[in-house]
Scaffold this active site. Structure first.
Site, PDB file in Angstrom:
ATOM      1  N   ASN A 211       2.990   9.451  -2.464  1.00  0.00           N
ATOM      2  CA  ASN A 211       2.510   8.170  -2.981  1.00  0.00           C
ATOM      3  C   ASN A 211       2.614   7.132  -1.864  1.00  0.00           C
ATOM      4  O   ASN A 211       2.257   7.425  -0.718  1.00  0.00           O
ATOM      5  CB  ASN A 211       3.291   7.751  -4.237  1.00  0.00           C
ATOM      6  CG  ASN A 211       2.506   6.746  -5.076  1.00  0.00           C
ATOM      7  OD1 ASN A 211       1.336   6.966  -5.372  1.00  0.00           O
ATOM      8  ND2 ASN A 211       3.132   5.658  -5.473  1.00  0.00           N
TER       9      ASN A 211
ATOM     10  N   GLU B 113      -5.914   3.774  -3.552  1.00  0.00           N
ATOM     11  CA  GLU B 113      -4.569   3.533  -3.001  1.00  0.00           C
ATOM     12  C   GLU B 113      -4.566   3.673  -1.480  1.00  0.00           C
ATOM     13  O   GLU B 113      -5.542   4.105  -0.881  1.00  0.00           O
ATOM     14  CB  GLU B 113      -3.556   4.523  -3.582  1.00  0.00           C
ATOM     15  CG  GLU B 113      -2.749   3.991  -4.747  1.00  0.00           C
ATOM     16  CD  GLU B 113      -1.671   3.005  -4.304  1.00  0.00           C
ATOM     17  OE1 GLU B 113      -1.664   2.586  -3.130  1.00  0.00           O
ATOM     18  OE2 GLU B 113      -0.843   2.626  -5.150  1.00  0.00           O
TER      19      GLU B 113
ATOM     20  N   ASN C 147       6.941   2.964  -4.327  1.00  0.00           N
ATOM     21  CA  ASN C 147       5.936   1.958  -3.992  1.00  0.00           C
ATOM     22  C   ASN C 147       6.525   0.877  -3.090  1.00  0.00           C
ATOM     23  O   ASN C 147       7.732   0.831  -2.839  1.00  0.00           O
ATOM     24  CB  ASN C 147       5.383   1.302  -5.258  1.00  0.00           C
ATOM     25  CG  ASN C 147       4.045   1.880  -5.670  1.00  0.00           C
ATOM     26  OD1 ASN C 147       3.173   2.118  -4.825  1.00  0.00           O
ATOM     27  ND2 ASN C 147       3.870   2.130  -6.956  1.00  0.00           N
TER      28      ASN C 147
ATOM     29  N   ARG D 287       3.673  14.818  -5.796  1.00  0.00           N
ATOM     30  CA  ARG D 287       2.685  14.471  -4.777  1.00  0.00           C
ATOM     31  C   ARG D 287       3.204  13.283  -3.972  1.00  0.00           C
ATOM     32  O   ARG D 287       4.166  12.610  -4.364  1.00  0.00           O
ATOM     33  CB  ARG D 287       1.345  14.106  -5.409  1.00  0.00           C
ATOM     34  CG  ARG D 287       1.401  12.876  -6.317  1.00  0.00           C
ATOM     35  CD  ARG D 287      -0.002  12.417  -6.669  1.00  0.00           C
ATOM     36  NE  ARG D 287      -0.063  11.314  -7.620  1.00  0.00           N
ATOM     37  CZ  ARG D 287       0.076  10.023  -7.312  1.00  0.00           C
ATOM     38  NH1 ARG D 287       0.328   9.668  -6.055  1.00  0.00           N
ATOM     39  NH2 ARG D 287      -0.025   9.084  -8.233  1.00  0.00           N
TER      40      ARG D 287
ATOM     41  N   ASP E  21       3.488  -2.934  -7.247  1.00  0.00           N
ATOM     42  CA  ASP E  21       2.834  -1.785  -6.625  1.00  0.00           C
ATOM     43  C   ASP E  21       2.947  -1.933  -5.109  1.00  0.00           C
ATOM     44  O   ASP E  21       3.995  -2.292  -4.594  1.00  0.00           O
ATOM     45  CB  ASP E  21       1.389  -1.656  -7.111  1.00  0.00           C
ATOM     46  CG  ASP E  21       0.890  -0.221  -7.089  1.00  0.00           C
ATOM     47  OD1 ASP E  21       1.070   0.460  -6.063  1.00  0.00           O
ATOM     48  OD2 ASP E  21       0.310   0.235  -8.090  1.00  0.00           O
TER      49      ASP E  21
END
Length: 291
Positions: free
Chosen positions: A101, A16, A146, A99, A197
């Site tokens: 992203n 990522e 995202n 967390r 995404d």
């Protein structure tokens, strides 16, 4: 596949957050769940793997000596020469269940930072705005943050909660990177294969989106019209980044996360990072302003 090659055969469980540094011709990206930062020269150079000691998902350039990394505890300044991390601004540091992203720098130097639950719990994440040391919450109740990206002039921001299947668009103040008014649906992906995404926007206003589970990268015109779909060799494409001296190519990360041994054998390149040699009018990421 035509015009798609392997940039790095290092297999990430959850590749990522790719970001390109034009000053050093280096692509940085992450294996989020394993706490790894990876770097590799686009035209030359061996892969370097840095253990961060915590989950991290996004990187931005502060200056030639420093980077800013979004991690599960907040924003950390990384010394490029030593790799030392120093906490700059805590984000959900007291919540061990979440967390960072998807995150990206607005043209003015502000940083939009997304969070989510480590187990993808519903509505546990948020999207934050960070600028010159100030932190504000923009959106809450996000399951998987995202597709944070911006038009070149800074007047438009995009984002999604991947769980909804809706890619959103909102007007932005170009001077601050703060949203102005209500968000509207840019692309309704709910009837299409896979999930929205990570995304980037080129100089023409075209949004390039990695489709998780769709084995593709899709390009959308500024009005949301699908312009083209590029097949990818891995099932779970995760995020694109413009790379090269002219920002005219795309690097795309991928993941094998969630696949069992049988599924991984059917998707042998899952977790690798790819290079797309297709015509793109890309642009370099802005530097982030931390103070």
């Amino acid at each position: 596949m035509e015009n798609v090659s392997v940039f790095s055969n290092h297999v990430c469980e959850l590749g990522e957050g790719p970001s390109y540094d034009p000053a050093t011709d280096t692509l940085y990206w992450f294996d989020i769940v394993n706490g790894l930062l990876l770097e590799q020269g686009v035209t030359s150079g061996a892969l370097k793997v840095h253990e961060l000691g915590q989950m991290a998902s996004a990187i931005a350039i502060v200056d030639d000596e420093r980077q800013l990394i979004a991690t599960e505890t907040g924003l950390h300044v990384r010394d490029v020469a030593t790799g030392t991390l120093t906490l700059h601004t805590a984000i959900e540091a007291d919540n061990a269940l979440t967390r960072s992203n998807d995150s990206r720098v607005h043209p003015c130097g502000a940083f939009w930072v997304g969070t989510m639950a480590k187990n993808e719990g519903k509505g546990a994440g948020s999207i934050y705005w960070f600028f010159k040391g100030e932190l504000r919450t923009l959106y809450t109740g996000i399951t998987v943050s995202n597709s944070i990206c911006f038009s070149e002039d800074g007047t438009v921001a995009y984002y999604t909660d991947t769980a909804t299947g809706l890619l959103m668009r909102v007007a932005c103040d170009p001077a601050t990177g703060l949203p102005v008014g209500e968000s509207k649906v840019f692309v309704d992906h709910r009837s299409s294969k896979g999930y929205v995404d990570g995304s980037v926007v080129d100089r023409d206003g075209v949004l390039w989106n990695a489709v998780w589970g769709g084995k593709a990268v899709k390009a959308y015109a500024p009005d949301g019209t699908l312009l083209r779909e590029i097949p990818m060799p891995a099932g779970q494409s995760s995020c694109p980044a413009f790379v090269g001296a002219k920002a005219d190519r795309l690097a795309v990360t991928s993941a094998w996360k969630g696949k069992d041994d049988k599924q991984r054998k059917l998707d042998p390149q899952a977790g690798m990072t790819f290079l797309l040699d297709i015509p793109v009018n890309g642009r370099f990421e802005p530097r982030v302003l931390i103070a």
